[in-house]
Design a protein around this motif. Structure first.
Motif, PDB file in Angstrom:
ATOM      1  N   THR A  56      43.229  50.480  41.738  1.00  0.00           N
ATOM      2  CA  THR A  56      42.605  49.492  42.131  1.00  0.00           C
ATOM      3  C   THR A  56      42.711  49.351  43.851  1.00  0.00           C
ATOM      4  O   THR A  56      43.717  50.122  44.165  1.00  0.00           O
ATOM      5  CB  THR A  56      43.260  48.002  41.770  1.00  0.00           C
ATOM      6  OG1 THR A  56      44.718  48.104  42.204  1.00  0.00           O
ATOM      7  CG2 THR A  56      43.433  47.827  40.221  1.00  0.00           C
ATOM      8  N   PRO A  57      41.762  48.369  44.139  1.00  0.00           N
ATOM      9  CA  PRO A  57      42.224  48.223  45.813  1.00  0.00           C
ATOM     10  C   PRO A  57      43.585  47.626  45.811  1.00  0.00           C
ATOM     11  O   PRO A  57      44.027  47.080  44.897  1.00  0.00           O
ATOM     12  CB  PRO A  57      40.975  47.291  46.333  1.00  0.00           C
ATOM     13  CG  PRO A  57      40.366  47.103  44.923  1.00  0.00           C
ATOM     14  CD  PRO A  57      40.861  47.994  43.792  1.00  0.00           C
ATOM     15  N   SER A  59      44.965  44.694  46.206  1.00  0.00           N
ATOM     16  CA  SER A  59      43.937  43.304  46.163  1.00  0.00           C
ATOM     17  C   SER A  59      44.655  42.481  44.826  1.00  0.00           C
ATOM     18  O   SER A  59      44.072  42.428  43.945  1.00  0.00           O
ATOM     19  CB  SER A  59      42.701  43.887  45.900  1.00  0.00           C
ATOM     20  OG  SER A  59      41.845  42.739  46.034  1.00  0.00           O
ATOM     21  N   GLU A  60      46.049  42.268  45.058  1.00  0.00           N
ATOM     22  CA  GLU A  60      46.599  41.837  43.606  1.00  0.00           C
ATOM     23  C   GLU A  60      46.130  40.427  43.252  1.00  0.00           C
ATOM     24  O   GLU A  60      45.631  40.696  41.966  1.00  0.00           O
ATOM     25  CB  GLU A  60      47.956  41.397  44.078  1.00  0.00           C
ATOM     26  CG  GLU A  60      49.039  42.955  44.222  1.00  0.00           C
ATOM     27  CD  GLU A  60      48.961  43.346  45.568  1.00  0.00           C
ATOM     28  OE1 GLU A  60      48.327  42.581  46.637  1.00  0.00           O
ATOM     29  OE2 GLU A  60      49.591  44.285  45.965  1.00  0.00           O
ATOM     30  N   ALA A  61      45.613  39.503  43.824  1.00  0.00           N
ATOM     31  CA  ALA A  61      44.889  38.441  43.277  1.00  0.00           C
ATOM     32  C   ALA A  61      43.792  38.674  42.597  1.00  0.00           C
ATOM     33  O   ALA A  61      43.395  38.086  41.341  1.00  0.00           O
ATOM     34  CB  ALA A  61      44.713  37.217  44.299  1.00  0.00           C
ATOM     35  N   GLY A  62      43.002  39.748  43.131  1.00  0.00           N
ATOM     36  CA  GLY A  62      41.708  39.907  42.342  1.00  0.00           C
ATOM     37  C   GLY A  62      41.836  40.651  41.132  1.00  0.00           C
ATOM     38  O   GLY A  62      41.501  40.267  40.063  1.00  0.00           O
ATOM     39  N   PHE A  63      42.654  41.759  41.003  1.00  0.00           N
ATOM     40  CA  PHE A  63      42.942  42.527  39.865  1.00  0.00           C
ATOM     41  C   PHE A  63      43.651  41.887  39.078  1.00  0.00           C
ATOM     42  O   PHE A  63      43.352  42.100  37.601  1.00  0.00           O
ATOM     43  CB  PHE A  63      43.220  43.991  40.194  1.00  0.00           C
ATOM     44  CG  PHE A  63      44.704  44.303  40.560  1.00  0.00           C
ATOM     45  CD1 PHE A  63      45.756  44.401  39.870  1.00  0.00           C
ATOM     46  CD2 PHE A  63      44.933  44.895  42.095  1.00  0.00           C
ATOM     47  CE1 PHE A  63      47.055  44.659  40.320  1.00  0.00           C
ATOM     48  CE2 PHE A  63      46.025  45.289  42.180  1.00  0.00           C
ATOM     49  CZ  PHE A  63      47.098  45.228  41.441  1.00  0.00           C
ATOM     50  N   GLY A  65      43.654  38.633  38.557  1.00  0.00           N
ATOM     51  CA  GLY A  65      42.380  37.731  38.153  1.00  0.00           C
ATOM     52  C   GLY A  65      41.641  38.307  37.015  1.00  0.00           C
ATOM     53  O   GLY A  65      41.183  37.844  36.050  1.00  0.00           O
ATOM     54  N   VAL A  89      51.338  37.216  46.139  1.00  0.00           N
ATOM     55  CA  VAL A  89      49.971  37.251  46.709  1.00  0.00           C
ATOM     56  C   VAL A  89      49.253  36.951  45.312  1.00  0.00           C
ATOM     57  O   VAL A  89      47.993  36.414  45.750  1.00  0.00           O
ATOM     58  CB  VAL A  89      49.822  38.816  47.012  1.00  0.00           C
ATOM     59  CG1 VAL A  89      48.414  39.030  47.571  1.00  0.00           C
ATOM     60  CG2 VAL A  89      50.634  39.221  48.226  1.00  0.00           C
TER      61      VAL A  89
ATOM     62  N   PRO B 121      37.140  35.598  39.475  1.00  0.00           N
ATOM     63  CA  PRO B 121      37.546  36.736  38.606  1.00  0.00           C
ATOM     64  C   PRO B 121      37.896  36.918  37.374  1.00  0.00           C
ATOM     65  O   PRO B 121      37.779  38.149  36.980  1.00  0.00           O
ATOM     66  CB  PRO B 121      39.151  37.035  39.611  1.00  0.00           C
ATOM     67  CG  PRO B 121      39.525  35.576  40.084  1.00  0.00           C
ATOM     68  CD  PRO B 121      38.075  35.018  40.531  1.00  0.00           C
ATOM     69  N   HIS B 122      37.980  35.622  36.978  1.00  0.00           N
ATOM     70  CA  HIS B 122      37.804  35.855  35.269  1.00  0.00           C
ATOM     71  C   HIS B 122      36.515  35.870  34.664  1.00  0.00           C
ATOM     72  O   HIS B 122      36.309  36.916  33.885  1.00  0.00           O
ATOM     73  CB  HIS B 122      38.060  34.146  34.837  1.00  0.00           C
ATOM     74  CG  HIS B 122      39.537  33.751  35.268  1.00  0.00           C
ATOM     75  ND1 HIS B 122      39.876  32.431  35.230  1.00  0.00           N
ATOM     76  CD2 HIS B 122      40.658  34.540  36.029  1.00  0.00           C
ATOM     77  CE1 HIS B 122      41.098  32.446  36.034  1.00  0.00           C
ATOM     78  NE2 HIS B 122      41.596  33.544  36.355  1.00  0.00           N
ATOM     79  N   VAL B 156      40.439  35.269  47.181  1.00  0.00           N
ATOM     80  CA  VAL B 156      40.343  35.897  45.875  1.00  0.00           C
ATOM     81  C   VAL B 156      38.737  36.090  45.731  1.00  0.00           C
ATOM     82  O   VAL B 156      38.248  36.888  45.096  1.00  0.00           O
ATOM     83  CB  VAL B 156      40.772  35.011  44.682  1.00  0.00           C
ATOM     84  CG1 VAL B 156      39.951  33.742  44.406  1.00  0.00           C
ATOM     85  CG2 VAL B 156      41.126  35.734  43.473  1.00  0.00           C
ATOM     86  N   GLU B 159      38.261  39.350  47.729  1.00  0.00           N
ATOM     87  CA  GLU B 159      38.838  40.510  46.668  1.00  0.00           C
ATOM     88  C   GLU B 159      38.005  40.738  45.587  1.00  0.00           C
ATOM     89  O   GLU B 159      37.819  41.756  45.037  1.00  0.00           O
ATOM     90  CB  GLU B 159      40.162  39.864  46.085  1.00  0.00           C
ATOM     91  CG  GLU B 159      41.044  39.798  47.197  1.00  0.00           C
ATOM     92  CD  GLU B 159      42.702  39.704  46.867  1.00  0.00           C
ATOM     93  OE1 GLU B 159      42.953  40.288  45.748  1.00  0.00           O
ATOM     94  OE2 GLU B 159      43.380  39.170  47.646  1.00  0.00           O
ATOM     95  N   THR B 160      37.473  39.626  44.911  1.00  0.00           N
ATOM     96  CA  THR B 160      36.534  39.908  43.603  1.00  0.00           C
ATOM     97  C   THR B 160      35.356  40.533  43.901  1.00  0.00           C
ATOM     98  O   THR B 160      34.887  41.467  43.090  1.00  0.00           O
ATOM     99  CB  THR B 160      36.413  38.618  42.701  1.00  0.00           C
ATOM    100  OG1 THR B 160      37.926  38.226  42.534  1.00  0.00           O
ATOM    101  CG2 THR B 160      35.902  38.623  41.537  1.00  0.00           C
ATOM    102  N   LEU B 163      35.898  44.186  44.249  1.00  0.00           N
ATOM    103  CA  LEU B 163      36.091  44.720  42.844  1.00  0.00           C
ATOM    104  C   LEU B 163      34.907  44.734  42.073  1.00  0.00           C
ATOM    105  O   LEU B 163      34.464  45.865  41.565  1.00  0.00           O
ATOM    106  CB  LEU B 163      37.272  44.071  42.130  1.00  0.00           C
ATOM    107  CG  LEU B 163      38.657  44.399  42.754  1.00  0.00           C
ATOM    108  CD1 LEU B 163      39.430  43.241  42.150  1.00  0.00           C
ATOM    109  CD2 LEU B 163      39.071  45.515  42.092  1.00  0.00           C
ATOM    110  N   TRP B 167      33.028  48.605  41.214  1.00  0.00           N
ATOM    111  CA  TRP B 167      33.219  49.054  39.622  1.00  0.00           C
ATOM    112  C   TRP B 167      31.777  48.631  39.318  1.00  0.00           C
ATOM    113  O   TRP B 167      31.580  48.702  37.894  1.00  0.00           O
ATOM    114  CB  TRP B 167      34.332  48.344  39.021  1.00  0.00           C
ATOM    115  CG  TRP B 167      35.574  48.653  39.523  1.00  0.00           C
ATOM    116  CD1 TRP B 167      35.840  49.889  39.971  1.00  0.00           C
ATOM    117  CD2 TRP B 167      36.933  48.235  39.068  1.00  0.00           C
ATOM    118  NE1 TRP B 167      37.271  50.309  40.061  1.00  0.00           N
ATOM    119  CE2 TRP B 167      37.892  49.123  39.443  1.00  0.00           C
ATOM    120  CE3 TRP B 167      37.224  46.976  38.499  1.00  0.00           C
ATOM    121  CZ2 TRP B 167      38.962  48.836  39.560  1.00  0.00           C
ATOM    122  CZ3 TRP B 167      38.786  46.835  38.489  1.00  0.00           C
ATOM    123  CH2 TRP B 167      39.498  47.571  38.730  1.00  0.00           C
TER     124      TRP B 167
END
Lengths: 323, 335
Positions: A56-57, A59-63, A65, A89, B121-122, B156, B159-160, B163, B167
């Motif tokens: 992953t990047p 990007s803890e909150a993102g992955f 989530g 984070v 992100p969900h 977020v 970040e999302t 991602l 992907w």
């Protein structure tokens, strides 16, 4: 029984469960090609591919989530936080989301998400890479918190975490990865919520978990040379607490010392001691004691870090003062 | 494909159901019969209906605490929704979630979320699950995240989006730009390459879709108050996602006709601005469109009355439903 490292035991658990359950996939930083900084996910990408072992990047909150969402949609994600300090984070996704979405939905969804991470000091990693947050997490209804000390427990508990269907924060320790122990072959599990008496004794109960279990056992060995027989309980699961095992032991020894690496202030030691006084006020012959990190950030220099984190000598000194 | 003309009356009725739902809640709220917060979506029904109707029943949706419209349009029953508002055992979450957490797993509604941006992100995670189950492509199911323009300043969100882009997840991002982040005009809090003058609606608004474009996500801005435009945009995005072509970001321009929540004194805008916006709101717009297609005022009034009856039935159901038992507070924590 084969003797393997804690890291290998975790690797075996992931591999065996991934072979058995297509829903399991991994996300985290440097877990794929690199195999994880502590080698826990070594060679898993080559066996299971990039789809199921995902770098992953940062990007803890993102992955985390995405893990929550994938879990709700029927997968069994394992997300890895490189250091537990980074959980902050992603705190919203862990505390406000993973722990609560099932409840807020009246039970319509489930979140079979395992959050693997490692905590603790002892390596001079400094105040942002050495913390232990299990008592914060144990305060959040909806999270299961596991912190195994031995390779066998690590493997058996990780398998249980992957099968339990709920959010589990699976806490490893950076100084345990290279420790070795006997691990049963084949499929076996350790039940979540079950502590284990790692050493029997009549004079004093020492409750510990994660790396502090090893320190407690070492202290017990030395205490025995002086005629003090300490019983060492390894909690293995921090939430839910196995109060039955603790109370059974304390009723026998009448003395309780709780040792953990997280800060003493508002830590699990306070919680365990409070519960013992609530549930068995007659059991203790002397006041219960707790030992945790001193109330300062974790410093880097070895002498400083040792002064802050619990040491075997600290355990021995406290124990002697109680019997 | 555009929303079929013969479905327009149904869309009008669905938007009226959402409007009547919110009006009924305001009424119950003012009587002190609803606990907690209520964030109405009045004025934004076109986005909700256009977006959800362009999805399949088995597609996933995450939305926000201003998401009653999305939830009802996706298929949450008005009865279960109203019972949840009144804290009844028959509510969609048995009284444990309330206004900000409508969930209905049977229609793919992963849940409304009370943390701004947290549901994005969900939806992406559900899309990842579908991609994994489809062996790297998509198994035909996709996910839509609906959120307000206030969410685009959350970490977020970024970040999302990153991602989703790396992907190629089968996701549709619907940003409902209603011009206000809670009680502050969004152009005051949101950096943008360009501010659009939104004509009769408001002085200015940030263009958030360019942020998505910066991540390499197909991004566009549409008139969210036109349910047909909204439907077409999401329908096209769904086609791209199902074909494995990745995500689409749709910035749906709309307007929040009521305040951020009950009790909002609305000091940040003028009454004139709101009354101008009422001429452009989605139900009025679709009403004009239907009249152009030959519908009479009486015909539209009949659709509105049908919606009113649905909500009256929902209120009656909720009022007649049992309260949860105190011991029910201790279930549904773990599977």
């Amino acid at each position: 029984m084969p003797v393997i490292t804690y890291a290998q035991a975790l690797n075996d658990a992931l591999r065996e469960e991934m072979r058995a359950d297509r829903r399991i996939f991994l996300m985290g930083e440097d877990i794929g090609l690199h195999g994880g900084i502590f080698r826990v996910t070594k060679d898993l990408m080559s066996e299971f591919g990039h789809e199921r072992v995902r770098d992953t990047p940062i990007s803890e909150a993102g992955f985390v989530g995405l893990g929550v969402g994938a879990a709700m949609a029927g997968m069994r994600p394992v997300v890895e936080l490189l250091f537990m300090d980074f959980a902050l984070v992603a705190a919203d996704q862990i505390v406000n989301q993973a722990a609560k979405l099932r409840y807020m939905a009246g039970g319509q969804v489930s979140i079979p998400l395992v959050i693997r991470t490692q905590q603790g000091g002892g390596r001079g990693n400094g105040a942002q890479h050495s913390q232990s947050f299990e008592s914060w997490l144990a305060q959040v209804p909806g999270l299961i918190v596991v912190a195994p000390a031995t390779p066998a427990d690590a493997k058996g508990l990780l398998k249980s975490a992957l099968r339990c269907g709920n959010p589990v924060v699976f806490i490893e320790h950076k100084l345990l990865y290279n420790t070795k122990g006997e691990v049963p072959q084949g499929d076996y599990t350790i039940s979540i919520g079950k502590a284990e008496v790692k050493r029997a004794g009549r004079d004093l109960t020492i409750v510990a978990y994660s790396r502090m279990t090893l320190l407690a056992l070492e202290a017990a060995e030395k205490l025995a040379q002086e005629g003090i027989e300490a019983e060492v309980i390894d909690l293995r699961t921090v939430e839910p607490l196995d109060m039955t095992t603790i109370l059974d032991s304390v009723r026998g020894t009448a003395r309780l010392l709780v040792v953990h690496e997280s800060h003493s202030n508002c830590g699990l030691g306070a919680e365990i001691i409070a519960r013992v006084y609530e549930e068995a006020p007659e059991a203790l012959a002397t006041p219960a004691r707790r030992l945790g990190a001193k109330h300062v950030p974790i410093p880097v220099a070895e002498g400083l870090e040792n002064a802050v984190l619990p040491q075997v000598t600290d355990i021995i000194a406290l124990a002697k003062g109680m019997v | 494909m555009a929303l079929a003309l013969e479905r327009l009356p149904e869309a009008y009725r669905q938007m009226q159901i959402i409007r009547k739902f919110e009006e009924a809640i305001r009424n119950l709220y003012s009587q002190g019969r609803i606990r907690g917060s209520f964030h109405p979506c009045v004025g934004q029904e076109g986005v909700a209906v256009g977006a959800s109707w362009a999805l399949r029943a088995d597609d996933f949706l995450s939305c926000t605490y201003r998401g009653h419209g999305h939830a009802l349009a996706k298929g949450l029953s008005p009865r279960a929704a109203m019972a949840e508002m009144l804290g009844k055992a028959t509510g969609c979450s048995k009284g444990k979630g309330g206004s900000m957490h409508f969930t209905d797993a049977s229609v793919g509604l992963l849940g409304a979320n009370a943390i701004v941006g947290a549901g994005i992100p969900h939806a992406a995670g559900a899309a990842l699950a579908m991609q994994l189950q489809g062996g790297g492509g998509t198994n035909g199911r996709i996910a839509l995240a609906a959120f307000g323009e206030g969410a685009v300043n959350q970490g977020v969100f970024h970040e999302t989006l990153n991602l989703i882009a790396i992907w190629k997840l089968p996701v549709i991002l619907v940003c409902e730009n209603n011009l206000y982040s809670e009680m502050t005009p969004s152009h005051e809090t949101t950096a943008a390459a360009a501010q659009i003058a939104a004509g009769p609606i408001a002085a200015a608004s940030p263009q958030t879709y360019q942020r998505a474009a910066a991540y390499g996500i197909a991004a566009r801005q549409v008139d969210g108050n036109d349910v047909e435009t909204m439907y077409l945009a999401v329908e096209e995005a769904a086609g791209r996602a199902r074909a494995g072509e990745g995500a689409t970001y749709i910035e749906a321009m709309t307007y929040r006709l009521w305040g951020h929540m009950m009790g909002d004194p609305e000091v940040y805008r003028t009454k004139e601005e709101v009354s101008q916006a009422r001429e452009n709101e989605p139900i009025v717009r679709l009403g004009r469109r239907l009249q152009g297609l030959g519908w009479t005022e009486a015909g539209l009034a009949r659709l509105e009355a049908e919606a009113e009856a649905v909500i009256a039935d929902a209120v009656q159901f909720a009022e007649n439903s049992p309260l949860p038992k105190p011991e029910d507070a201790f279930t549904d924590v773990f599977a």
